[in-house]
Design an enzyme around this catalytic site. Structure first.
Site, PDB file in Angstrom:
ATOM      1  N   ASP A  66     -63.368 141.708  -3.572  1.00 42.89           N
ATOM      2  CA  ASP A  66     -63.416 142.139  -4.973  1.00 42.89           C
ATOM      3  C   ASP A  66     -63.920 140.981  -5.833  1.00 42.89           C
ATOM      4  O   ASP A  66     -63.625 139.823  -5.564  1.00 42.89           O
ATOM      5  CB  ASP A  66     -62.026 142.526  -5.496  1.00 42.89           C
ATOM      6  CG  ASP A  66     -61.367 143.584  -4.637  1.00 42.89           C
ATOM      7  OD1 ASP A  66     -62.106 144.394  -4.065  1.00 42.89           O
ATOM      8  OD2 ASP A  66     -60.132 143.584  -4.541  1.00 42.89           O
ATOM      9  N   ASP A  72     -57.433 137.387 -13.584  1.00 39.85           N
ATOM     10  CA  ASP A  72     -56.794 137.414 -12.256  1.00 39.85           C
ATOM     11  C   ASP A  72     -56.360 136.006 -11.860  1.00 39.85           C
ATOM     12  O   ASP A  72     -55.279 135.792 -11.327  1.00 39.85           O
ATOM     13  CB  ASP A  72     -57.760 137.835 -11.143  1.00 39.85           C
ATOM     14  CG  ASP A  72     -58.324 139.199 -11.297  1.00 39.85           C
ATOM     15  OD1 ASP A  72     -58.572 139.597 -12.434  1.00 39.85           O
ATOM     16  OD2 ASP A  72     -58.518 139.857 -10.272  1.00 39.85           O
ATOM     17  N   GLU A  95     -52.797 137.958  -3.151  1.00 47.17           N
ATOM     18  CA  GLU A  95     -54.041 138.635  -2.804  1.00 47.17           C
ATOM     19  C   GLU A  95     -55.255 137.776  -3.133  1.00 47.17           C
ATOM     20  O   GLU A  95     -56.310 137.922  -2.518  1.00 47.17           O
ATOM     21  CB  GLU A  95     -54.096 139.956  -3.579  1.00 47.17           C
ATOM     22  CG  GLU A  95     -55.186 140.863  -3.105  1.00 47.17           C
ATOM     23  CD  GLU A  95     -55.449 141.984  -4.084  1.00 47.17           C
ATOM     24  OE1 GLU A  95     -54.484 142.661  -4.458  1.00 47.17           O
ATOM     25  OE2 GLU A  95     -56.607 142.160  -4.470  1.00 47.17           O
ATOM     26  N   GLU A  96     -55.126 136.883  -4.074  1.00 50.15           N
ATOM     27  CA  GLU A  96     -56.265 136.065  -4.500  1.00 50.15           C
ATOM     28  C   GLU A  96     -56.457 134.799  -3.660  1.00 50.15           C
ATOM     29  O   GLU A  96     -57.449 134.103  -3.845  1.00 50.15           O
ATOM     30  CB  GLU A  96     -56.105 135.662  -5.970  1.00 50.15           C
ATOM     31  CG  GLU A  96     -56.071 136.831  -6.932  1.00 50.15           C
ATOM     32  CD  GLU A  96     -57.373 137.625  -6.961  1.00 50.15           C
ATOM     33  OE1 GLU A  96     -58.430 137.079  -6.605  1.00 50.15           O
ATOM     34  OE2 GLU A  96     -57.316 138.809  -7.330  1.00 50.15           O
ATOM     35  N   ASP A 117     -49.526 140.515  -5.851  1.00 48.99           N
ATOM     36  CA  ASP A 117     -50.870 140.857  -6.315  1.00 48.99           C
ATOM     37  C   ASP A 117     -50.849 140.544  -7.809  1.00 48.99           C
ATOM     38  O   ASP A 117     -50.219 141.254  -8.584  1.00 48.99           O
ATOM     39  CB  ASP A 117     -51.149 142.351  -6.059  1.00 48.99           C
ATOM     40  CG  ASP A 117     -52.548 142.738  -6.509  1.00 48.99           C
ATOM     41  OD1 ASP A 117     -53.242 141.906  -7.117  1.00 48.99           O
ATOM     42  OD2 ASP A 117     -52.939 143.894  -6.265  1.00 48.99           O
ATOM     43  N   LEU A 119     -52.955 140.551 -10.399  1.00 49.18           N
ATOM     44  CA  LEU A 119     -53.478 141.501 -11.396  1.00 49.18           C
ATOM     45  C   LEU A 119     -54.179 142.634 -10.670  1.00 49.18           C
ATOM     46  O   LEU A 119     -55.337 142.519 -10.277  1.00 49.18           O
ATOM     47  CB  LEU A 119     -54.426 140.784 -12.363  1.00 49.18           C
ATOM     48  CG  LEU A 119     -54.299 141.233 -13.805  1.00 49.18           C
ATOM     49  CD1 LEU A 119     -52.860 141.247 -14.310  1.00 49.18           C
ATOM     50  CD2 LEU A 119     -55.126 140.359 -14.705  1.00 49.18           C
ATOM     51  N   ASP A 120     -53.421 143.707 -10.480  1.00 51.80           N
ATOM     52  CA  ASP A 120     -53.926 144.851  -9.737  1.00 51.80           C
ATOM     53  C   ASP A 120     -54.704 145.769 -10.675  1.00 51.80           C
ATOM     54  O   ASP A 120     -54.330 145.927 -11.836  1.00 51.80           O
ATOM     55  CB  ASP A 120     -52.726 145.602  -9.150  1.00 51.80           C
ATOM     56  CG  ASP A 120     -53.158 146.750  -8.299  1.00 51.80           C
ATOM     57  OD1 ASP A 120     -53.737 146.480  -7.235  1.00 51.80           O
ATOM     58  OD2 ASP A 120     -52.947 147.901  -8.704  1.00 51.80           O
ATOM     59  N   GLU A 281     -49.388 145.315  -1.987  1.00 53.42           N
ATOM     60  CA  GLU A 281     -49.438 146.568  -2.748  1.00 53.42           C
ATOM     61  C   GLU A 281     -48.563 147.640  -2.105  1.00 53.42           C
ATOM     62  O   GLU A 281     -47.606 148.122  -2.718  1.00 53.42           O
ATOM     63  CB  GLU A 281     -50.892 147.058  -2.859  1.00 53.42           C
ATOM     64  CG  GLU A 281     -51.760 146.067  -3.605  1.00 53.42           C
ATOM     65  CD  GLU A 281     -53.229 146.457  -3.682  1.00 53.42           C
ATOM     66  OE1 GLU A 281     -53.793 146.454  -4.773  1.00 53.42           O
ATOM     67  OE2 GLU A 281     -53.840 146.740  -2.633  1.00 53.42           O
TER      68      GLU A 281
HETATM   69  P1  FDP Z   1     -59.133 147.400  -8.116  1.00 54.66           P
HETATM   70  O1  FDP Z   1     -60.136 147.571  -7.008  1.00 54.66           O
HETATM   71  O2  FDP Z   1     -59.658 147.758  -9.475  1.00 54.66           O
HETATM   72  O3  FDP Z   1     -58.435 146.047  -8.098  1.00 54.66           O
HETATM   73  O4  FDP Z   1     -56.110 147.017  -5.602  1.00 54.66           O
HETATM   74  C1  FDP Z   1     -57.211 147.701  -5.622  1.00 54.66           C
HETATM   75  C2  FDP Z   1     -57.366 148.815  -6.646  1.00 54.66           C
HETATM   76  O5  FDP Z   1     -57.951 148.432  -7.853  1.00 54.66           O
HETATM   77  C3  FDP Z   1     -56.087 149.584  -7.022  1.00 54.66           C
HETATM   78  O6  FDP Z   1     -55.399 149.073  -8.106  1.00 54.66           O
HETATM   79  C4  FDP Z   1     -56.627 150.962  -7.308  1.00 54.66           C
HETATM   80  O7  FDP Z   1     -55.672 151.966  -7.127  1.00 54.66           O
HETATM   81  C5  FDP Z   1     -57.755 151.081  -6.360  1.00 54.66           C
HETATM   82  O8  FDP Z   1     -58.173 149.766  -6.012  1.00 54.66           O
HETATM   83  C6  FDP Z   1     -58.936 151.806  -6.942  1.00 54.66           C
HETATM   84  O9  FDP Z   1     -59.931 151.925  -5.988  1.00 54.66           O
HETATM   85  P2  FDP Z   1     -61.214 152.864  -6.208  1.00 54.66           P
HETATM   86  O10 FDP Z   1     -62.014 152.236  -7.300  1.00 54.66           O
HETATM   87  O11 FDP Z   1     -61.920 152.824  -4.894  1.00 54.66           O
HETATM   88  O12 FDP Z   1     -60.730 154.224  -6.561  1.00 54.66           O
END
Ligand code: FDP
Length: 344
Positions: A66, A72, A95-96, A117, A119-120, A281
């Site tokens: 990501d 974050d 996670e970072e 995590d 900043l989710d 998560e």
């Molecule tokens: P993000 O990639 O924006 O950090 O942790 C990953 C996450 O968000 C979750 O918070 C979220 O539910 C999911 O990914 C969203 O993924 P999609 O964009 O593939 O739907």
């Protein structure tokens, strides 16, 4: 927030919970206070994010692929700095970060492990949509002396001592469990205190919402497609549900926890192991949801029974109201048992 005529701060609540355990040393309570402080600091920055220079990509991609954003990184360091030098923790993992971060030499070492995590829902940061922080606390399993390490982090979810999340939404909320129910606190920014607003949260056995990124439909297995179709159109005892998907796990999870619902991120051809991380998560939210009367599964097994093999391991996730998760898991497990796999 007001209990009868009482206002209960999170400090008082944690202290009263501690008194129920005469054997408690107070270290866990203090660790929870440390996390409250981190929550307040991150919340303050999130609330000002649109006003300051802090938005925007910081450069590299994180270990999960990501794009990292400045907020974050700030949240990552804030949580670590809030817990690391207190003598309550032996190692943290986020996670970072690529690797676990042991307590630095010369600093006091404690018996707890914090996985988080910071900043989710990071893709929602610069569009002013709810985001969250998730945390999970384990007791160390390595020898008492010296800093902790990877084996302390790679523990099965059932062994969590506490878990929870902070949601930076229309207000900031902290929701946590230590295995005695789930309790939610809302930050009153005028006095800087988290106040008890949701005591003993229980989630309805059948939800009214389903939350899934349906743009992945063509990448799902037939079983995942059948499950989502059932939640959309109804099947047997399953009544059609309303769809809600924010794309921030904490926000989607929290809404479904309070109102009843199911969140799904199944395996697909792009993410054959699912997208979400087991340790940061899925496992903490699984502990919360089970304590609230809900369920969490990877399709075949309860999330809390999965033994992690790697720090950044991903997992398919089906989480929320118990009857809805049971329905989905039955169909997904039958397909897995028959050797089914996602379309190529
Ligand atoms: P993000 O990639 O924006 O950090 O942790 C990953 C996450 O968000 C979750 O918070 C979220 O539910 C999911 O990914 C969203 O993924 P999609 O964009 O593939 O739907």
């Amino acid at each position: 927030m007001v209990h009868g005529s009482e206002v209960i701060t999170i400090e008082r609540f944690i202290m009263e919970q501690e008194r129920l355990h005469p054997e408690a040393t107070g270290e866990l309570s203090n660790l929870l206070y440390d996390l409250c402080l981190a929550a307040k600091i991150i919340s303050r920055h999130v609330r000002r994010a649109g006003l300051t220079d802090i938005l925007g990509a910081a450069g590299p991609v994180n270990v999960s692929g990501d794009l990292q954003q400045k907020l974050d990184l700030f949240a990552n360091e804030t949580v670590r700095h809030s817990v690391q030098h207190t003598g309550r923790v032996c190692v943290t993992a986020s996670e970072e970060d690529q690797e676990p971060v042991p307590v630095p030499p010369g600093k006091p070492v404690g018996k707890y492990v914090v996985l988080y995590d910071p900043l989710d829902g990071s893709t929602n940061i610069d569009v002013n949509v709810s985001i969250g922080t998730i945390f999970s606390i384990h007791r160390r399993v390595t020898k008492k002396n010296g800093p902790g390490g990877l084996p302390d982090c790679l523990q099965v979810g059932r062994k969590q001592i506490a878990a929870g999340y902070i949601l930076y939404g229309s207000s900031t909320m902290l929701v946590y469990t230590t295995g005695q129910g789930v309790h939610g606190f809302t930050l009153d920014p005028t006095i800087g205190e988290f106040l008890l607003s949701h005591a003993d949260i229980t989630t309805p056995p059948v939800g009214k919402y389903y939350s899934v990124n349906e743009s992945n439909w063509n990448r799902w297995t037939p079983a995942a497609q059948r499950v989502v179709a059932a939640f959309k159109d109804g099947e047997g005892k399953i009544q059609p549900k309303n769809a809600r998907y924010i794309g921030s796990l904490v926000a989607d999870f929290h809404r479904n926890l309070i109102s009843g619902g199911i969140f799904l991120y199944p395996a697909d051809t792009k993410n054959p192991q699912g997208k979400l991380r087991l340790l940061y998560e899925a496992a903490p939210l699984a502990f919360v949801v089970e304590q609230a009367g809900g369920r969490a599964s990877d399709g075949c097994r309860p999330i809390l029974d999965l033994v992690p093999a790697g720090l950044h391991q991903k997992t398919p996730l089906v989480i929320g109201s118990k009857d809805d998760v049971a329905f989905a898991a039955k169909i997904l497990a039958a397909e897995a048992a028959a050797g089914g796999s996602a379309p190529k």
